[in-house]
Design a protein around this motif. Structure first.
Motif, PDB file in Angstrom:
ATOM      1  N   GLY A 282       0.793  -1.226   0.000  1.00 36.45           N
ATOM      2  CA  GLY A 282       0.000   0.000   0.000  1.00 36.45           C
ATOM      3  C   GLY A 282       0.822   1.271   0.000  1.00 36.45           C
ATOM      4  N   THR A 283       2.141   1.133   0.209  1.00 34.41           N
ATOM      5  CA  THR A 283       2.997   2.319   0.169  1.00 34.41           C
ATOM      6  C   THR A 283       3.475   2.579  -1.254  1.00 34.41           C
ATOM      7  OG1 THR A 283       5.043   1.096   0.637  1.00 34.41           O
ATOM      8  CG2 THR A 283       3.787   1.903   2.537  1.00 34.41           C
TER       9      THR A 283
ATOM     10  N   ARG B 226      13.955 -14.916 -17.513  1.00 37.73           N
ATOM     11  CA  ARG B 226      12.777 -15.760 -17.342  1.00 37.73           C
ATOM     12  C   ARG B 226      13.077 -16.980 -16.484  1.00 37.73           C
ATOM     13  NH1 ARG B 226       9.902 -16.602 -22.921  1.00 37.73           N
ATOM     14  NH2 ARG B 226       8.376 -17.504 -21.511  1.00 37.73           N
ATOM     15  N   GLU B 227      14.314 -17.084 -15.993  1.00 41.76           N
ATOM     16  CA  GLU B 227      14.659 -18.227 -15.154  1.00 41.76           C
ATOM     17  C   GLU B 227      13.835 -18.191 -13.865  1.00 41.76           C
ATOM     18  OE1 GLU B 227      18.505 -18.463 -12.766  1.00 41.76           O
ATOM     19  OE2 GLU B 227      18.635 -16.452 -13.610  1.00 41.76           O
ATOM     20  N   PHE B 228      13.450 -19.355 -13.396  1.00 42.96           N
ATOM     21  CA  PHE B 228      12.668 -19.476 -12.176  1.00 42.96           C
ATOM     22  C   PHE B 228      13.612 -19.514 -10.987  1.00 42.96           C
ATOM     23  CE2 PHE B 228      10.063 -21.829  -9.071  1.00 42.96           C
ATOM     24  CZ  PHE B 228       8.970 -20.978  -9.054  1.00 42.96           C
ATOM     25  N   ASP B 229      13.495 -18.551 -10.092  1.00 46.57           N
ATOM     26  CA  ASP B 229      14.373 -18.459  -8.927  1.00 46.57           C
ATOM     27  C   ASP B 229      13.535 -18.033  -7.724  1.00 46.57           C
ATOM     28  OD1 ASP B 229      16.246 -17.945  -6.985  1.00 46.57           O
ATOM     29  OD2 ASP B 229      17.325 -16.420  -8.114  1.00 46.57           O
ATOM     30  N   LEU B 230      13.241 -18.968  -6.827  1.00 47.93           N
ATOM     31  CA  LEU B 230      12.408 -18.659  -5.672  1.00 47.93           C
ATOM     32  C   LEU B 230      13.063 -17.696  -4.687  1.00 47.93           C
ATOM     33  CD1 LEU B 230      10.678 -22.069  -4.930  1.00 47.93           C
ATOM     34  CD2 LEU B 230       9.655 -19.968  -5.791  1.00 47.93           C
ATOM     35  N   GLN B 231      14.350 -17.419  -4.861  1.00 47.70           N
ATOM     36  CA  GLN B 231      15.030 -16.450  -4.005  1.00 47.70           C
ATOM     37  C   GLN B 231      14.863 -15.014  -4.513  1.00 47.70           C
ATOM     38  OE1 GLN B 231      16.655 -17.280  -0.989  1.00 47.70           O
ATOM     39  NE2 GLN B 231      15.443 -19.076  -1.475  1.00 47.70           N
ATOM     40  N   ARG B 232      14.407 -14.878  -5.746  1.00 47.78           N
ATOM     41  CA  ARG B 232      14.215 -13.544  -6.332  1.00 47.78           C
ATOM     42  C   ARG B 232      12.893 -12.969  -5.836  1.00 47.78           C
ATOM     43  NH1 ARG B 232      14.865 -13.710 -12.433  1.00 47.78           N
ATOM     44  NH2 ARG B 232      13.089 -15.088 -12.208  1.00 47.78           N
ATOM     45  N   VAL B 233      12.927 -11.744  -5.356  1.00 48.04           N
ATOM     46  CA  VAL B 233      11.747 -11.066  -4.838  1.00 48.04           C
ATOM     47  C   VAL B 233      11.230 -10.098  -5.906  1.00 48.04           C
ATOM     48  CG1 VAL B 233      10.856  -9.531  -3.040  1.00 48.04           C
ATOM     49  CG2 VAL B 233      12.649 -11.194  -2.484  1.00 48.04           C
ATOM     50  N   HIS B 234       9.958 -10.244  -6.243  1.00 47.72           N
ATOM     51  CA  HIS B 234       9.309  -9.317  -7.175  1.00 47.72           C
ATOM     52  C   HIS B 234       8.392  -8.397  -6.377  1.00 47.72           C
ATOM     53  CE1 HIS B 234      10.315 -11.214 -11.072  1.00 47.72           C
ATOM     54  NE2 HIS B 234      10.448 -12.285 -10.317  1.00 47.72           N
ATOM     55  N   VAL B 235       8.592  -7.100  -6.552  1.00 49.14           N
ATOM     56  CA  VAL B 235       7.723  -6.120  -5.922  1.00 49.14           C
ATOM     57  C   VAL B 235       6.716  -5.687  -6.993  1.00 49.14           C
ATOM     58  CG1 VAL B 235       7.610  -3.908  -4.724  1.00 49.14           C
ATOM     59  CG2 VAL B 235       9.631  -5.367  -4.448  1.00 49.14           C
ATOM     60  N   ARG B 236       5.464  -6.080  -6.806  1.00 50.70           N
ATOM     61  CA  ARG B 236       4.408  -5.786  -7.781  1.00 50.70           C
ATOM     62  C   ARG B 236       3.752  -4.457  -7.419  1.00 50.70           C
ATOM     63  NH1 ARG B 236       5.946  -9.318 -11.583  1.00 50.70           N
ATOM     64  NH2 ARG B 236       5.976 -11.432 -10.786  1.00 50.70           N
ATOM     65  N   VAL B 237       3.667  -3.580  -8.424  1.00 52.94           N
ATOM     66  CA  VAL B 237       3.171  -2.228  -8.209  1.00 52.94           C
ATOM     67  C   VAL B 237       1.972  -1.975  -9.114  1.00 52.94           C
ATOM     68  CG1 VAL B 237       3.804   0.217  -8.356  1.00 52.94           C
ATOM     69  CG2 VAL B 237       5.475  -1.454  -7.562  1.00 52.94           C
ATOM     70  N   GLY B 238       0.942  -1.314  -8.571  1.00 53.45           N
ATOM     71  CA  GLY B 238      -0.250  -0.987  -9.333  1.00 53.45           C
ATOM     72  C   GLY B 238      -0.077   0.290 -10.134  1.00 53.45           C
TER      73      GLY B 238
ATOM     74  N   GLN C 292      -1.158   3.206  -9.741  1.00 55.37           N
ATOM     75  CA  GLN C 292      -0.925   4.441  -8.974  1.00 55.37           C
ATOM     76  C   GLN C 292       0.445   4.454  -8.287  1.00 55.37           C
ATOM     77  OE1 GLN C 292      -4.291   4.803  -6.373  1.00 55.37           O
ATOM     78  NE2 GLN C 292      -5.578   5.638  -8.000  1.00 55.37           N
ATOM     79  N   GLY C 293       1.268   3.446  -8.585  1.00 54.93           N
ATOM     80  CA  GLY C 293       2.615   3.403  -8.023  1.00 54.93           C
ATOM     81  C   GLY C 293       2.692   2.849  -6.618  1.00 54.93           C
ATOM     82  N   ARG C 294       1.617   2.255  -6.145  1.00 53.34           N
ATOM     83  CA  ARG C 294       1.618   1.668  -4.808  1.00 53.34           C
ATOM     84  C   ARG C 294       1.910   0.167  -4.869  1.00 53.34           C
ATOM     85  NH1 ARG C 294       0.373   5.414  -1.337  1.00 53.34           N
ATOM     86  NH2 ARG C 294      -1.021   7.103  -1.891  1.00 53.34           N
ATOM     87  N   ILE C 295       2.647  -0.312  -3.880  1.00 54.46           N
ATOM     88  CA  ILE C 295       3.016  -1.722  -3.822  1.00 54.46           C
ATOM     89  C   ILE C 295       1.772  -2.546  -3.516  1.00 54.46           C
ATOM     90  CG2 ILE C 295       4.424  -3.447  -2.641  1.00 54.46           C
ATOM     91  CD1 ILE C 295       6.429  -1.125  -2.083  1.00 54.46           C
ATOM     92  N   GLU C 296       1.488  -3.512  -4.391  1.00 55.00           N
ATOM     93  CA  GLU C 296       0.292  -4.343  -4.237  1.00 55.00           C
ATOM     94  C   GLU C 296       0.610  -5.760  -3.767  1.00 55.00           C
ATOM     95  OE1 GLU C 296      -1.705  -4.213  -8.010  1.00 55.00           O
ATOM     96  OE2 GLU C 296      -2.625  -2.295  -7.546  1.00 55.00           O
TER      97      GLU C 296
END
Length: 67
Positions: free
Chosen positions: A15-16, A44-56, A58-62
């Motif tokens: 939400g921030t 495109r490699e699958f890496d469960l250690q990689r963190v994806h920050v998904r943003v909407g 309006q630029g807020r983290i979803e």
């Protein structure tokens, strides 16, 4: 730190507004160095250690996802 603990550690970011310090904050709180934000180019490699920050639109983290 497993992925469940990562989500718990980053819960307060939801939400921030995503900004230039968000990736360094994620790394500092989780110890993960592979952090992907909006508009970042990634493989495109699958890496469960990689963190994806998904943003909407309006630029807020979803969401925080992995892979």
């Amino acid at each position: 730190m497993d992925n469940q603990h990562v989500v718990q550690a980053l819960q307060h970011l939801l939400g921030t507004t995503y900004d230039k310090t968000t990736k360094s904050t994620v790394t500092e709180l989780t110890g993960r160095t592979r952090v992907v934000g909006p508009n970042d180019i990634t493989t495109r490699e699958f890496d469960l250690q990689r963190v994806h920050v998904r943003v909407g639109a309006q630029g807020r983290i979803e969401a925080i996802t992995f892979g």
